[in-house]
Design a protein around this motif. Structure first.
Motif, PDB file in Angstrom:
ATOM      1  N   LYS A   1       0.834  -1.198   0.000  1.00 10.78           N
ATOM      2  CA  LYS A   1       0.000   0.000   0.000  1.00 10.78           C
ATOM      3  C   LYS A   1       0.877   1.260   0.000  1.00 10.78           C
ATOM      4  O   LYS A   1       0.627   2.199  -0.755  1.00 10.78           O
ATOM      5  CB  LYS A   1      -0.911  -0.013   1.244  1.00 10.78           C
ATOM      6  CG  LYS A   1      -2.263   0.610   0.994  1.00 10.78           C
ATOM      7  CD  LYS A   1      -3.171   0.429   2.198  1.00 10.78           C
ATOM      8  CE  LYS A   1      -3.628   1.786   2.716  1.00 10.78           C
ATOM      9  NZ  LYS A   1      -4.196   1.685   4.070  1.00 10.78           N
ATOM     10  N   SER A   2       1.896   1.238   0.860  1.00 12.51           N
ATOM     11  CA  SER A   2       2.792   2.392   0.937  1.00 12.51           C
ATOM     12  C   SER A   2       3.490   2.625  -0.393  1.00 12.51           C
ATOM     13  O   SER A   2       3.653   3.765  -0.834  1.00 12.51           O
ATOM     14  CB  SER A   2       3.845   2.175   2.022  1.00 12.51           C
ATOM     15  OG  SER A   2       3.239   2.124   3.283  1.00 12.51           O
ATOM     16  N   VAL A   3       3.929   1.535  -1.018  1.00 11.48           N
ATOM     17  CA  VAL A   3       4.634   1.654  -2.295  1.00 11.48           C
ATOM     18  C   VAL A   3       3.708   2.282  -3.331  1.00 11.48           C
ATOM     19  O   VAL A   3       4.098   3.201  -4.053  1.00 11.48           O
ATOM     20  CB  VAL A   3       5.148   0.273  -2.772  1.00 11.48           C
ATOM     21  CG1 VAL A   3       5.623   0.346  -4.207  1.00 11.48           C
ATOM     22  CG2 VAL A   3       6.265  -0.214  -1.866  1.00 11.48           C
ATOM     23  N   ARG A   4       2.464   1.805  -3.360  1.00 11.36           N
ATOM     24  CA  ARG A   4       1.500   2.366  -4.319  1.00 11.36           C
ATOM     25  C   ARG A   4       1.303   3.851  -4.069  1.00 11.36           C
ATOM     26  O   ARG A   4       1.330   4.666  -4.988  1.00 11.36           O
ATOM     27  CB  ARG A   4       0.159   1.633  -4.189  1.00 11.36           C
ATOM     28  CG  ARG A   4       0.007   0.455  -5.128  1.00 11.36           C
ATOM     29  CD  ARG A   4      -1.449   0.115  -5.363  1.00 11.36           C
ATOM     30  NE  ARG A   4      -2.178  -0.098  -4.125  1.00 11.36           N
ATOM     31  CZ  ARG A   4      -2.181  -1.249  -3.443  1.00 11.36           C
ATOM     32  NH1 ARG A   4      -1.513  -2.287  -3.896  1.00 11.36           N
ATOM     33  NH2 ARG A   4      -2.851  -1.373  -2.325  1.00 11.36           N
ATOM     34  N   HIS A   5       1.137   4.168  -2.780  1.00  7.93           N
ATOM     35  CA  HIS A   5       0.886   5.555  -2.391  1.00  7.93           C
ATOM     36  C   HIS A   5       2.042   6.459  -2.833  1.00  7.93           C
ATOM     37  O   HIS A   5       1.829   7.496  -3.461  1.00  7.93           O
ATOM     38  CB  HIS A   5       0.690   5.605  -0.875  1.00  7.93           C
ATOM     39  CG  HIS A   5       0.571   6.978  -0.311  1.00  7.93           C
ATOM     40  ND1 HIS A   5      -0.536   7.769  -0.528  1.00  7.93           N
ATOM     41  CD2 HIS A   5       1.412   7.697   0.455  1.00  7.93           C
ATOM     42  CE1 HIS A   5      -0.351   8.928   0.085  1.00  7.93           C
ATOM     43  NE2 HIS A   5       0.825   8.917   0.686  1.00  7.93           N
TER      44      HIS A   5
ATOM     45  N   GLY B   1       5.563   9.738  -8.698  1.00  8.63           N
ATOM     46  CA  GLY B   1       5.673   9.326 -10.090  1.00  8.63           C
ATOM     47  C   GLY B   1       6.888   8.453 -10.362  1.00  8.63           C
ATOM     48  O   GLY B   1       7.265   8.233 -11.494  1.00  8.63           O
ATOM     49  N   GLU B   2       7.538   7.979  -9.301  1.00  7.41           N
ATOM     50  CA  GLU B   2       8.664   7.056  -9.502  1.00  7.41           C
ATOM     51  C   GLU B   2       8.631   6.010  -8.389  1.00  7.41           C
ATOM     52  O   GLU B   2       7.962   6.191  -7.373  1.00  7.41           O
ATOM     53  CB  GLU B   2       9.998   7.821  -9.483  1.00  7.41           C
ATOM     54  CG  GLU B   2      10.223   8.574  -8.196  1.00  7.41           C
ATOM     55  CD  GLU B   2      11.386   9.568  -8.279  1.00  7.41           C
ATOM     56  OE1 GLU B   2      11.872   9.841  -9.372  1.00  7.41           O
ATOM     57  OE2 GLU B   2      11.799  10.038  -7.220  1.00  7.41           O
ATOM     58  N   ASP B   3       9.341   4.903  -8.584  1.00  6.03           N
ATOM     59  CA  ASP B   3       9.348   3.857  -7.564  1.00  6.03           C
ATOM     60  C   ASP B   3      10.030   4.379  -6.305  1.00  6.03           C
ATOM     61  O   ASP B   3      10.990   5.145  -6.392  1.00  6.03           O
ATOM     62  CB  ASP B   3      10.088   2.623  -8.092  1.00  6.03           C
ATOM     63  CG  ASP B   3       9.342   1.991  -9.252  1.00  6.03           C
ATOM     64  OD1 ASP B   3       8.105   2.063  -9.256  1.00  6.03           O
ATOM     65  OD2 ASP B   3       9.996   1.438 -10.159  1.00  6.03           O
ATOM     66  N   PRO B   4       9.552   3.918  -5.129  1.00  8.81           N
ATOM     67  CA  PRO B   4      10.139   4.435  -3.879  1.00  8.81           C
ATOM     68  C   PRO B   4      11.647   4.248  -3.807  1.00  8.81           C
ATOM     69  O   PRO B   4      12.349   5.094  -3.259  1.00  8.81           O
ATOM     70  CB  PRO B   4       9.446   3.617  -2.796  1.00  8.81           C
ATOM     71  CG  PRO B   4       8.208   3.103  -3.410  1.00  8.81           C
ATOM     72  CD  PRO B   4       8.437   3.015  -4.874  1.00  8.81           C
ATOM     73  N   GLU B   5      12.164   3.135  -4.374  1.00 11.01           N
ATOM     74  CA  GLU B   5      13.612   2.923  -4.264  1.00 11.01           C
ATOM     75  C   GLU B   5      14.401   4.020  -4.970  1.00 11.01           C
ATOM     76  O   GLU B   5      15.509   4.338  -4.590  1.00 11.01           O
ATOM     77  CB  GLU B   5      14.021   1.536  -4.755  1.00 11.01           C
ATOM     78  CG  GLU B   5      13.695   1.229  -6.196  1.00 11.01           C
ATOM     79  CD  GLU B   5      12.500   0.314  -6.335  1.00 11.01           C
ATOM     80  OE1 GLU B   5      11.495   0.553  -5.632  1.00 11.01           O
ATOM     81  OE2 GLU B   5      12.553  -0.633  -7.132  1.00 11.01           O
ATOM     82  N   ILE B   6      13.802   4.596  -6.017  1.00 13.31           N
ATOM     83  CA  ILE B   6      14.482   5.684  -6.727  1.00 13.31           C
ATOM     84  C   ILE B   6      14.481   6.937  -5.836  1.00 13.31           C
ATOM     85  O   ILE B   6      15.502   7.618  -5.709  1.00 13.31           O
ATOM     86  CB  ILE B   6      13.759   6.000  -8.057  1.00 13.31           C
ATOM     87  CG1 ILE B   6      13.539   4.737  -8.874  1.00 13.31           C
ATOM     88  CG2 ILE B   6      14.503   7.059  -8.839  1.00 13.31           C
ATOM     89  CD1 ILE B   6      14.755   4.146  -9.479  1.00 13.31           C
TER      90      ILE B   6
END
Lengths: 251, 710
Positions: free
Chosen positions: B256-260, B266-271
């Motif tokens: 859920k957090s990742v989606r949020h 507009g980019e993946d959380p790891e970026i």
């Protein structure tokens, strides 16, 4: 039509406006609703309606619902619009409270000439877009009215200039957006974004290529594919297909 | 941690005198981490002495180098972690490095930081701080930085990174005592933990807190590394950590957090996380580094201007590769002669222990089996050491990355990586070092593909076969062309096979070519020699033991069962040898094989010789000699050629060469393939696959060829 409108007294215009609003929400108006909205006696309503019916502005028959004729609708719309413009001016430009603005609009809407209303509209539109005015300028006026303090003109102009340059800058960078793959040797650029997801994007981020990173193009491999770029002071090689996904603003 | 016969250096001599401490030795385990090209190995070598114990991390073919250093009454056990840019699960090296820190719990982690490339190197340091490990940052190559007039505020940096910072010069072994002092200090009095050095922005921090709250008490890793690290890794979508058996609530919350976050940024959380880390580093450097952080390796850039020049790059590259081969095979030649001479002398000497003409099985085992087998391996050692020497020089100087850069275009076309080129080129010399050279490939699919096709590069041991057969069947003007065609067929088949494998078994995205081009450096003699020795020793030890076993088996297969004495009576020694070979297991298998190899135009004699070629390709020549009762092939190969020309057509001769080129690689290759891939499965796949391929290609060539000629 103008002639006719002028013939209408202020209170009759109020009636037309009231019928318009009631008809908007309920479809048709009853004498009772009109009396309630305008805070007048039911008997006064009957008189006014008879007068409007004679002038062919409303379709009126006792005990039946009241609707506006096409001419009546025309007049009502004009009144409503005038009211709205005046209210907006009071609220947006002069910074008056909504309730007082409503009251003021009510008393002005019947007597103000059409030309003045139209000019008022033009003026408001101009103020919102002109860089010397704008919403910030109006806000400055409102602040001054509320705080009763003198406006700092230099600070305001600085802010204005900064904003203007920033907007111009954005326009310039938008024009010069390119990708790392399209750079020429020794050309530099600042990373705006990476159009890639997944492992490659992550690797690039970990190697230090992120938003705002300065990238310098060094050379293309002799066979024309991987390229050599300089980033954060070291050399990194990428394939053109990967470099094409790094969007930059060239310098 | 395993302690094996590790060589130690004693740094006690000078400093120990003033110590009032308990003399009983205290042990500190230290993991040495760092970016590739940060000079990590040089520092490690300087700390532990020239030799270390080289092992393997369980399950993977990543070298685990350990060493011990004694200092001020402490016994410091050092483990050289593989060089990595980060600690995510991008490559085997990163997984190995992280797992070592997580599972083995070293007392101190020393991160070797190339201070002439500070920002990129501090990325790994940031991740180590976040893991809450007691950390010492060794700022290496400070001499280069000083020469450029750049000054670091180490006290301030140390505060930012919550770790001791020690400036060192690894090449000149400067500052190492201070480094060891810092290691002991950190082990004895660790700094209070602070895993919150980087602020990831309100949105990310909010999600981190949410996940952290769910993690409390959820996982054993929380106790060890704190919930923040674990939450961060989960948010970074780290596969290794996600698979560590979390509660479904946690997995859901993370998703859920990742989606949020993806929606907001507009980019993946790891970026986002990686950018924020670099943001923190830039900020820290801005405040603590005087002078430009962006250093210019001006001398290295000048070298690049030449070696990567669009016109000169390829000639220089070709010249260097030629030089490597020349060095390996020309300089190696006399040494090979000496070793061969030595083993020849040894077998004569041992044979001398038995009465002349003795048929002792023990003598035969020692002389033909053991000395033959061991000699067969050792004879290649000079070549292999020279090749590894050349590779070590190319690697340590920084040229290897340029070679991959130059050749990537070609290799990418066949679904491989630029780094695959060098191992394949080495394959023309010998497949064994070539397969070992594939370690530079990070991606397992690319690596396996490269390993599997390497034997198709016609190696040096096939050369004697061509030299024997080509003059026997072809007119002198065709010699060069036929020889060239053998090499070309190998290359073409390798390309086809690589493409095929990448489209079937090893399907998937090609490895991204995001590769550092390290600055050119003059390699240190010690570093190059250590590199060379470690790899050569590995070849000797592993390939040697397996090859020895296989040689003995092959010896037994060609010697037993023995024919009855009376059958040999009245025959010459050479005739007796032929009879014996036919009677042996290998001879019998060869006869059975005749049915199978007949469609290829081969008879039982070639079949038997092919079995011998399993041990080493060049054995084929000797075996043919035995089969044709000619004994030693060397001196009398002219007559062997005549016999061959009388017995077979040129087409058959061509097919023999074709089959030898493609078919089952030699035992040493199989052994090394097993070692490098970690399972017999791939070695067997290679063996069978190539044999089947050889059979099909030869069959088609022979059958169609026969039709055309007839």
């Amino acid at each position: 039509m103008m002639v006719r409108t002028e013939k209408l007294s202020a209170s009759l215009e109020d009636y037309l406006e009231a019928i318009f609003w009631i008809a908007q929400s309920k479809g048709a108006a009853r004498a009772k609703d009109i009396a309630k909205r305008l805070c007048v006696k039911a008997s006064s309503v009957t008189g006014a309606l008879q007068s409007l019916g004679e002038k062919k502005y409303v379709n009126y028959a006792p005990y039946d619902v009241i609707t506006l004729t096409s001419e009546g609708l025309e007049v009502a719309k004009k009144v409503v619009r005038r009211h709205q413009i005046l209210k907006d001016f009071f609220v947006d430009v002069l910074g008056v409270d909504a309730d007082i603005a409503d009251e003021g609009a009510c008393s002005l809407e019947h007597s103000i000439p059409r030309t003045v209303v139209e000019r008022l509209v033009d003026f408001m539109e101009f103020m919102e877009v002109c860089p010397r005015g704008g919403k910030d300028w109006l806000k400055g006026f409102a602040d001054q009215c509320n705080a009763q303090k003198k406006h700092n003109c230099e600070k305001c102009m600085d802010a204005c200039l900064k904003k203007f340059r920033k907007e111009k800058q954005i326009m310039i960078t938008e024009e010069k957006t390119t990708t790392v793959a399209d750079l020429k040797p020794k050309q530099k650029g600042v990373v705006i974004k990476i159009n890639r997801r997944g492992a490659i994007a992550k690797r690039l981020a970990e190697m230090g290529i992120g938003r705002g990173t300065l990238v310098e193009f060094e050379r293309v491999a002799p066979l024309g594919d991987p390229i050599d770029i300089k980033v954060k002071g070291y050399h990194l090689s990428l394939r053109k297909s990967e470099a094409a996904d790094i969007i930059i603003s060239a310098k | 941690m395993q302690k094996q016969n590790t060589i130690t250096t004693d740094r006690d001599a000078v400093v120990f005198g003033d110590s009032v401490r308990d003399v009983s030795k205290k042990t500190i385990t230290v993991a040495v981490a760092g970016n590739p090209n940060s000079g990590k190995t040089t520092v490690f070598n300087a700390l532990t002495g020239a030799r270390q114990h080289v092992g393997n991390y369980p399950g993977v073919t990543v070298d685990k180098v350990e060493g011990i250093c004694k200092y001020k009454g402490y016994e410091i056990e050092l483990v050289d972690l593989p060089g990595t840019y980060s600690l995510t699960a991008f490559s085997i090296e990163e997984v190995v490095a992280r797992n070592f820190i997580v599972d083995e719990n070293p007392d101190v982690v020393v991160d070797i930081v190339d201070s002439s490339n500070l920002e990129r190197n501090l990325y790994l340091a940031t991740q180590l701080v976040e893991m809450n490990v007691p950390l010492v940052l060794a700022f290496n190559m400070t001499d280069i930085v000083e020469r450029r007039g750049i000054v670091f505020d180490n006290a301030m940096l140390s505060k930012f990174f919550n770790a001791s910072i020690v400036p060192i010069v690894g090449k000149k072994a400067k500052g190492l005592d201070k480094l060891l002092d810092a290691v002991i200090e950190t082990a004895e009095n660790p700094r209070p933990k602070d895993d919150h050095i980087v602020h990831y922005g309100d949105e990310v921090e909010e999600e981190l807190t949410k996940i952290q709250n769910l993690l409390t008490g959820e996982h054993y890793l929380v106790e060890k590394y704190g919930s923040r690290w674990l939450a961060l890794k989960l948010l970074e979508q780290d596969k290794d950590i996600l698979d560590k058996g979390h509660k479904p609530e946690v997995i859901d919350a993370v998703a859920k957090s990742v989606r949020h976050l993806t929606k907001i940024t507009g980019e993946d959380p790891e970026i986002t996380v990686a950018s924020q880390r670099y943001g923190f580093i830039s900020g820290a450097c801005e405040e603590t580094v005087r002078g430009s952080v962006e250093l210019r390796h001006s001398r290295s850039d000048l070298v690049d201007k030449v070696v990567l020049n669009r016109v000169l790059a390829i000639p220089i590259f070709a010249g260097l590769m030629y030089g490597v081969f020349k060095l390996t095979f020309t300089i190696g030649e006399p040494f090979m002669g000496i070793i061969e001479g030595f083993f020849g002398w040894l077998s004569t000497a041992i044979t001398g222990l038995w009465p002349a003409g003795s048929e002792s099985a023990l003598k035969s085992l020692i002389v033909d089996g053991v000395i033959g087998g061991v000699g067969g391996v050792i004879v290649f050692v000079p070549n292999i050491m020279l090749l590894f020497l050349a590779i070590a020089i190319l690697e340590d100087s920084g040229y290897m990355a340029r070679a991959a850069f130059i050749m990537d275009r070609v290799m990418h076309k066949i679904g491989l990586h630029g780094k695959s080129f060098i191992p394949m080129l080495i394959g023309f010399g010998c497949s064994v070092p070539a397969i070992m050279g594939t370690r530079v490939l990070e991606n397992r699919r690319s690596r396996l593909t490269t390993i599997l096709v390497i034997p198709l590069m016609s190696c040096g041991a096939r050369l004697p076969i061509y030299i024997l057969l080509i003059p026997a069947f072809f007119a002198a003007k065709w010699h060069g062309l036929v020889m060239w065609s053998m090499y070309m067929i190998g290359i073409i088949l390798a390309i086809v096979c690589a493409k095929l494998l990448r489209n079937t078994l090893f399907k998937g995205e090609t490895l991204p070519f995001v590769m550092e081009l390290p600055p050119f450096r003059v390699p240190t003699l010690r570093g190059v020699l250590t590199h060379m020795w470690q790899r050569s020793w590995m070849y000797l030890k592993k390939a040697g033991t397996i090859l020895l076993g296989i040689s003995i088996i092959l010896w037994a297969a060609t010697s037993y069962p023995k024919p009855a004495e009376e059958k040999l009576a009245g025959l010459s020694a050479e005739q007796a040898q032929t009879v014996q070979l036919r009677h042996s297991l290998a001879g019998r298998v060869g006869s059975v094989m005749e049915i199978a190899v007949k469609p290829l135009g081969f008879d039982y004699r070639i079949g038997t010789a092919l079995i011998g070629a399993l041990a080493a390709k060049e054995v084929f020549v000797a075996q043919m000699g035995i089969v044709y009762s000619l004994g030693d092939s060397e001196g009398s190969s002219q007559t062997l050629r005549e016999k061959l020309a009388n017995n077979y057509s040129p087409l058959q001769g061509f097919c023999i060469m074709l089959f030898c080129l493609i078919s089952a690689p030699c035992m040493a290759t199989l052994a090394i393939c097993k070692r490098e891939t970690g399972s017999w499965r791939w070695a067997l796949f290679q063996f069978c696959g190539l044999t089947v391929l050889a059979y099909i290609v030869t069959l088609v060539v022979y059958q169609i060829g026969s039709l055309i000629i007839a």
